[in-house]
Design an enzyme around this catalytic site. Structure first.
Site, PDB file in Angstrom:
ATOM      1  N   ASP A 296       3.992   0.492  44.637  1.00 36.88           N
ATOM      2  CA  ASP A 296       3.660  -0.326  43.480  1.00 36.88           C
ATOM      3  C   ASP A 296       3.411   0.551  42.263  1.00 36.88           C
ATOM      4  O   ASP A 296       2.595   1.458  42.302  1.00 36.88           O
ATOM      5  CB  ASP A 296       2.404  -1.157  43.802  1.00 36.88           C
ATOM      6  CG  ASP A 296       1.822  -1.794  42.549  1.00 36.88           C
ATOM      7  OD1 ASP A 296       0.591  -1.916  42.492  1.00 36.88           O
ATOM      8  OD2 ASP A 296       2.588  -2.151  41.642  1.00 36.88           O
TER       9      ASP A 296
ATOM     10  N   LYS B 109      -2.972   5.087  43.383  1.00 32.87           N
ATOM     11  CA  LYS B 109      -2.164   3.952  43.819  1.00 32.87           C
ATOM     12  C   LYS B 109      -1.250   4.408  44.945  1.00 32.87           C
ATOM     13  O   LYS B 109      -0.211   5.019  44.693  1.00 32.87           O
ATOM     14  CB  LYS B 109      -1.325   3.420  42.660  1.00 32.87           C
ATOM     15  CG  LYS B 109      -2.146   2.788  41.566  1.00 32.87           C
ATOM     16  CD  LYS B 109      -1.274   2.174  40.491  1.00 32.87           C
ATOM     17  CE  LYS B 109      -0.434   1.021  40.981  1.00 32.87           C
ATOM     18  NZ  LYS B 109      -1.243  -0.134  41.382  1.00 32.87           N
TER      19      LYS B 109
ATOM     20  N   TYR C 225       9.476  -7.165  27.860  1.00 33.63           N
ATOM     21  CA  TYR C 225       8.555  -8.014  28.620  1.00 33.63           C
ATOM     22  C   TYR C 225       7.415  -7.192  29.228  1.00 33.63           C
ATOM     23  O   TYR C 225       6.237  -7.503  29.082  1.00 33.63           O
ATOM     24  CB  TYR C 225       9.321  -8.750  29.721  1.00 33.63           C
ATOM     25  CG  TYR C 225       8.417  -9.425  30.719  1.00 33.63           C
ATOM     26  CD1 TYR C 225       8.082  -8.805  31.925  1.00 33.63           C
ATOM     27  CD2 TYR C 225       7.857 -10.671  30.453  1.00 33.63           C
ATOM     28  CE1 TYR C 225       7.235  -9.410  32.831  1.00 33.63           C
ATOM     29  CE2 TYR C 225       6.996 -11.280  31.348  1.00 33.63           C
ATOM     30  CZ  TYR C 225       6.691 -10.644  32.537  1.00 33.63           C
ATOM     31  OH  TYR C 225       5.840 -11.234  33.438  1.00 33.63           O
ATOM     32  N   HIS C 226       7.819  -6.127  29.916  1.00 30.29           N
ATOM     33  CA  HIS C 226       6.828  -5.353  30.668  1.00 30.29           C
ATOM     34  C   HIS C 226       5.900  -4.593  29.756  1.00 30.29           C
ATOM     35  O   HIS C 226       4.780  -4.239  30.129  1.00 30.29           O
ATOM     36  CB  HIS C 226       7.553  -4.385  31.601  1.00 30.29           C
ATOM     37  CG  HIS C 226       8.597  -5.075  32.416  1.00 30.29           C
ATOM     38  ND1 HIS C 226       9.863  -5.316  31.936  1.00 30.29           N
ATOM     39  CD2 HIS C 226       8.543  -5.628  33.645  1.00 30.29           C
ATOM     40  CE1 HIS C 226      10.555  -5.979  32.854  1.00 30.29           C
ATOM     41  NE2 HIS C 226       9.790  -6.177  33.892  1.00 30.29           N
TER      42      HIS C 226
ATOM     43  N   HIS D  59       2.659  -0.682  39.014  1.00 31.40           N
ATOM     44  CA  HIS D  59       1.946  -1.315  37.901  1.00 31.40           C
ATOM     45  C   HIS D  59       0.588  -0.648  37.736  1.00 31.40           C
ATOM     46  O   HIS D  59      -0.384  -1.017  38.367  1.00 31.40           O
ATOM     47  CB  HIS D  59       1.766  -2.804  38.149  1.00 31.40           C
ATOM     48  CG  HIS D  59       3.066  -3.550  38.154  1.00 31.40           C
ATOM     49  ND1 HIS D  59       3.805  -3.725  39.287  1.00 31.40           N
ATOM     50  CD2 HIS D  59       3.746  -4.122  37.146  1.00 31.40           C
ATOM     51  CE1 HIS D  59       4.909  -4.393  38.969  1.00 31.40           C
ATOM     52  NE2 HIS D  59       4.898  -4.652  37.704  1.00 31.40           N
TER      53      HIS D  59
ATOM     54  N   TYR E  43      12.481 -16.497  39.544  1.00 30.23           N
ATOM     55  CA  TYR E  43      12.546 -15.178  40.181  1.00 30.23           C
ATOM     56  C   TYR E  43      12.190 -15.366  41.651  1.00 30.23           C
ATOM     57  O   TYR E  43      11.101 -15.809  41.986  1.00 30.23           O
ATOM     58  CB  TYR E  43      11.513 -14.303  39.476  1.00 30.23           C
ATOM     59  CG  TYR E  43      11.472 -12.851  39.837  1.00 30.23           C
ATOM     60  CD1 TYR E  43      10.273 -12.270  40.220  1.00 30.23           C
ATOM     61  CD2 TYR E  43      12.594 -12.040  39.741  1.00 30.23           C
ATOM     62  CE1 TYR E  43      10.188 -10.924  40.492  1.00 30.23           C
ATOM     63  CE2 TYR E  43      12.510 -10.688  40.021  1.00 30.23           C
ATOM     64  CZ  TYR E  43      11.310 -10.134  40.391  1.00 30.23           C
ATOM     65  OH  TYR E  43      11.229  -8.796  40.660  1.00 30.23           O
TER      66      TYR E  43
END
Lengths: 663, 314
Positions: free
Chosen positions: A535, A531, A158-159, A537, A4
């Site tokens: 971003d 946040k 995945y996440h 996450h 990546y």
């Protein structure tokens, strides 16, 4: 095999691509920066501090051409990690091919295009769910008809694992996401049954492989079985080829440690086994993180090490020479059965709520993930789950690797943002104003009807429309959106589930200290957690918010995608005693500066600010100089300790509010 | 914005339990100026979409030229004493790129263990914000007896119902059907499910014998914007007939009464001479000072009387 990659500028990323290809990489995996992922140009206020940080900025056709300069698109396989703006980036890619006189039908690659996991864990979504689904299916239908070698979607589990999902949850939520997409394609009514079967055949998955590699291998075998079941029974797909479970993998990054980072290469190799050992469930594409993922952006050398691991497994060992090693193995079969049953139950649960989109909007899936993550963190904190080098075997020899971070990880030149702004400025000046205007108008009309947006986006790309212009148009027409946070209000548990967690002495003690503080302050200590920037996450911030509530704070969890100015206003309006910022995209310097500036304007600099995120040591010193009182990196995994520090901070302030920031 | 900072400082004071702060608060409240705004209670079960609805209403109300503030109340954890105040995050629907655009002032407060009605800090916050804004919303969670108390302290009560959730049934069984002024069936974009909820509601209200036009019923959707303008206009229309002084006084009496009962229970009310005597006492005291102070005074009287009750006879 691919890594990546992408950062700073299109040119720098292009050079990185060419180097990696020379080293034997067989495809490209593009990382875009957050503004590109969310449809903003570098000169938009929302892009501040984010340009070029986590990937390459691509604002227009010129950037895309530079990104793929001297790379033969007709012979390349390009995987783009792009979701909310996937239709736009694909349009740009096709536009580049157009300009080069290539037939789009020869283009091979993937757009991730999985918006549901964005709502649940990655946070780079743009529009409300229904509108997002329209874009998602526009892309899928367009590629099925015009780009047969293109993988239009990667359903990502995945996440979800990175957000704390258990193997059962990973299985279930990936399946319901795939079903939501396929149901949406069907509901469009413009896809005939034969084509639909091909659409099903084009669905691929992006899965996680965690360190418990035996269970993970069984999970992948379960995926194969369950997907066959879904495609056969729910969608009546007769062609066995179209029912195959196609997937790519990235191994678990969340479990990579900052402490003794050299151990991570071992974890990476072991996790790779999960997806390669069993031939029946072997990955088609393997993506490995770098060993120093937890420290910041890896360098080309770091990526090379991971690539070599794959190459050694593939070319030096005999693994690929054998048939499946585990067929009819009773242990494996039993585990697969258990996982499948658990997953199927959860699938039914979500379907009974109306499907994945409904369960996302209601916050149900998000809550499940937040709970799993909280459980996982508690197990690590209590030592029940061992993380070598972190909660066991922490003693280390002096490391020959440079621990200070300078030169060890890639830092992005702050000039990049300014350069990109100027780049866009120049682009706008040189494009044909009339063609540009017409293309935008046509795009608007198409978006308001049921036309497929891909052809119109390709035309827009060729007419010089920028990423931000495309994104702003979509937002204007379909509205902005904020996904449920999975905590607070009626959504979260107000007490930990019984038998799962009895508060230890430490928690009781902290609660007492907080009660004392309440008495001193006259009201309960209030903490704002937010946040700023793009971003998305949010797992860390969520867990901090929950833990803070558990020790007795009143917590205003402000969610993601907020601006420094709005955060400062929130601090004022809420009468907060403490502000916690979570920033993982590397944009902390700019964003913290802005937050401090706005707090100053509102005369609230007395409110202590703490920052959590991926913060290299050199930046930490600068942040402290700006007035940040505490900094937490992935090293500080014990939530209990973080809470203790926050409580101490407030207690110190009571004793002496004029105390300078601690070193 | 100076006003925002000053308001926030007052609100901090309103939550402050220290004696010197209470004195300062009483002083500040008496200098506050008339309460010019409309008190709007908005309630509904978790998941009914109250926050999203408020967010849409916020934009619409401002578009129609009025200002508003929101007090968002969330439950305190019985176990830890802390709370997760998540309504604020759910309220930002529209772009956050220009925070200077006068968006609603939002204050999140925890119930602090109180099960019904408005706690002291919420009541004080309401009073403070209502001196500055045209509308002040108090957002609470629940469908039932507890919300009846809230409705006696605000000027307009809006109940938000989620289709196919059991909310309608629960509401009908709760015995408080006449309480809300406006009942909103949210998530109208769900189509027939939402229409069915509205039909059930209408049937039940008619069976109860309520008037055809009260409570006002409408369907809303934050996805399609259906009903938002209508709801905003209904609320704003009420600002044309602001509560009279006697109505405000009645609300104040009501609040002190329920606060006193929450603090000291039925026994406390008996010691004060019964419900009617208590209310008379409160009404008189309110002519002198603000409801918060009246509450403090009452508590002191109560404590003295309790002490006398338990003093052994000489």
């Amino acid at each position: 095999m691919r890594t990546y990659a992408g950062h700073s500028t299109a040119r720098a990323s292009n050079e990185l691509f060419k180097r990696n290809l020379a080293k034997g990489q067989t495809g490209l995996s593009v990382a875009f920066d957050l503004p590109t992922q969310t449809g903003y140009d570098a000169d938009d206020p929302m892009a501040r501090g984010e340009v070029g940080k986590v990937g390459v900025p691509v604002s227009h056709l010129g950037d895309m051409e530079t990104l793929f300069a001297d790379i033969p698109l007709a012979h390349m396989n390009t995987s783009m990690t792009i979701n909310a703006t996937a239709p736009w980036l694909l349009a740009l890619y096709v536009a580049v091919a157009d300009v080069r006189g290539l037939n789009p039908a020869t283009l091979a690659g993937t757009t991730q295009n999985d918006i549901i996991k964005e709502y649940l864990s990655r946070g780079t979504y743009m529009l409300p769910p229904a509108a997002s689904m329209r874009l998602t299916t526009d892309l899928i239908v367009h590629t099925v008809h015009h780009m047969p070698k293109w993988n239009p979607i990667n359903i990502c589990s995945y996440h979800l694992q990175e957000a704390g999902a258990t193997p059962v949850q990973e299985l279930a939520y990936a399946l319901v996401t795939a079903m939501a997409v396929l149901d949406a394609v069907k509901a469009r009514g413009d896809v005939d049954p034969a084509t639909f079967s091909r659409v099903v055949g084009r669905i691929s998955f992006f899965v996680n492989a965690g360190i418990r590699f035996v269970e993970e291998m069984c999970k992948l075998r379960a995926f194969v079985d369950l997907w066959d079941r879904v495609t056969r029974l729910r969608y009546g797909v007769a062609d066995a080829k179209h029912r195959r479970f196609r997937y790519g993998i990235q191994v678990n990054s969340l479990g990579l440690t900052e402490q003794q980072p050299e151990n991570n290469i071992v974890r990476i190799v072991l996790e790779m086994l999960a997806v390669t050992l069993s031939k029946q469930a072997r990955a088609r594409a393997v993506q490995l993180p770098a060993w120093n993922e937890a420290l910041g952006l890896p360098t080309p050398w770091d990526q090379q090490w991971s690539l070599r691991a794959q190459q050694i497994l593939a070319f030096e060992t005999d693994l690929l020479e054998y048939d499946d090693l585990f067929d009819q193995n009773p242990v494996v079969e039993r585990t697969v059965r258990d996982l499948s049953e658990g997953a199927w139950q959860e699938v039914q649960q979500v379907l009974s709520q109306g499907g994945a989109l409904e369960a996302v909007q209601s916050g149900y899936i998000k809550q499940q993930l937040v709970r799993s993550n909280a459980r996982r963190l508690r197990r690590i904190e209590s030592g029940q789950q061992v993380v070598v080098g972190v909660n066991r075997f922490e003693q280390s020899e002096p490391s020959p690797l440079n621990p200070e971070g300078r030169g060890l990880i890639l830092t992005v030149d702050p000039k990049v943002e300014q350069d990109q702004r100027q780049n866009i400025e120049r682009w706008r000046l040189q494009r044909n104003a009339q063609a540009h205007r017409q293309a935008l108008e046509q795009l608007r009309r198409a978006a308001q009807s049921t036309d497929n947006l891909l052809p119109h986006s390709i035309r827009a790309a060729r007419s010089g429309v920028t990423t931000g212009e495309w994104g702003n148009l979509m937002r204007e027409l379909f509205g902005d959106y904020r996904a449920p946070t999975g905590i607070g209000g009626g959504a979260g548990p107000s007490r930990p589930p019984p038998n799962q967690h009895t508060p230890g002495e430490a928690t009781e003690h902290l609660r007492e200290r907080l009660q004392n503080l309440s008495r001193l302050l006259g009201r309960r200590p209030k903490m704002v957690v937010g946040k700023p920037g793009l971003d998305g996450h949010s797992n860390g911030a969520e867990q901090i918010a929950i833990k803070a509530r558990d020790v007795g704070f009143d917590v205003v969890y402000d969610g993601i995608r907020t601006t420094p100015q709005r955060l400062a206003i929130t601090v004022v309006e809420e009468g907060a005693h403490l502000l916690g910022l979570s920033i993982l995209s590397g944009s902390h310097m700019d964003l913290v500066k802005d937050v401090m500036h706005h707090l100053g304007t509102l005369e609230h600099t007395h409110v202590p600010v703490v920052v959590g995120g991926i913060i290299p040591e050199t930046d930490a010193a600068q942040l402290t100089a700006l007035g940040v009182r505490r900094i937490f990196t992935p090293k500080s995994f014990r939530l209990q300790d973080i809470m203790a520090e926050l409580v101490s901070l407030l207690e110190q302030q009571q004793i002496d509010p004029s105390l300078p920031p601690s070193p | 914005m100076n006003t925002r900072t000053e308001l926030a400082a007052l609100l901090n004071l309103a939550e402050d339990t220290r004696p010197e702060s209470r004195r300062a608060l009483a002083h500040a409240l008496s200098n506050l100026g008339p309460e010019r705004g409309l008190r709007v209670g908005i309630t509904g079960a978790p998941g009914s979409g109250k926050s999203s609805l408020l967010s849409s209403l916020d934009a619409e109300i401002r578009r129609l030229g009025k200002t508003l503030a929101v007090i968002a109340v969330d439950p305190t954890s019985q176990v830890s004493g802390g709370s997760l105040l998540g309504d604020r995050a759910r309220m930002y629907r529209h772009g956050t790129t220009n925070p200077d655009e006068a968006a609603a002032f939002i204050r999140s407060l925890a119930t602090d263990g109180r099960l019904g009605g408005l706690s002291r800090s919420v009541f004080a916050a309401l009073r403070i914000l209502n001196a500055h804004f045209d509308l002040c919303f108090v957002e609470t969670t629940g469908v039932g007896q507890n919300e009846t108390e809230v409705s006696r302290v605000v000027d307009l009560t809006v109940l938000v119902i989620q289709p196919a959730s059991g909310d309608t049934l629960q509401f009908i069984k709760s015995g408080i059907m006449e309480v809300p002024d406006v009942i909103v069936v949210n998530k109208a974009d769900l189509g027939s499910i939402a229409q069915r909820a509205m039909a059930d509601l209408t049937l039940a209200l008619e069976a109860q014998g309520t008037a055809a036009d009260h409570p006002t019923r409408l369907m809303t959707s934050t996805v399609t914007s259906q009903g938002i303008e209508e709801l905003a206009k209904i609320i704003i229309a009420r600002t044309a007939t602001p509560p009279s002084e006697s109505q405000r006084a009645a609300q104040a009496i009501q609040w002190v009464c329920s606060e006193f009962t929450a603090e000291h229970g039925g026994h406390g009310v008996r010691i004060m001479g019964g419900k009617d005597a208590l209310r008379e006492h409160i009404a008189l005291a309110l002519e002198r000072t603000c409801p918060l102070d009246v509450m403090v005074e009452l508590s002191q009287i109560f404590c003295k009387r309790m002490a006398r009750e338990f003093t052994p006879d000489p």
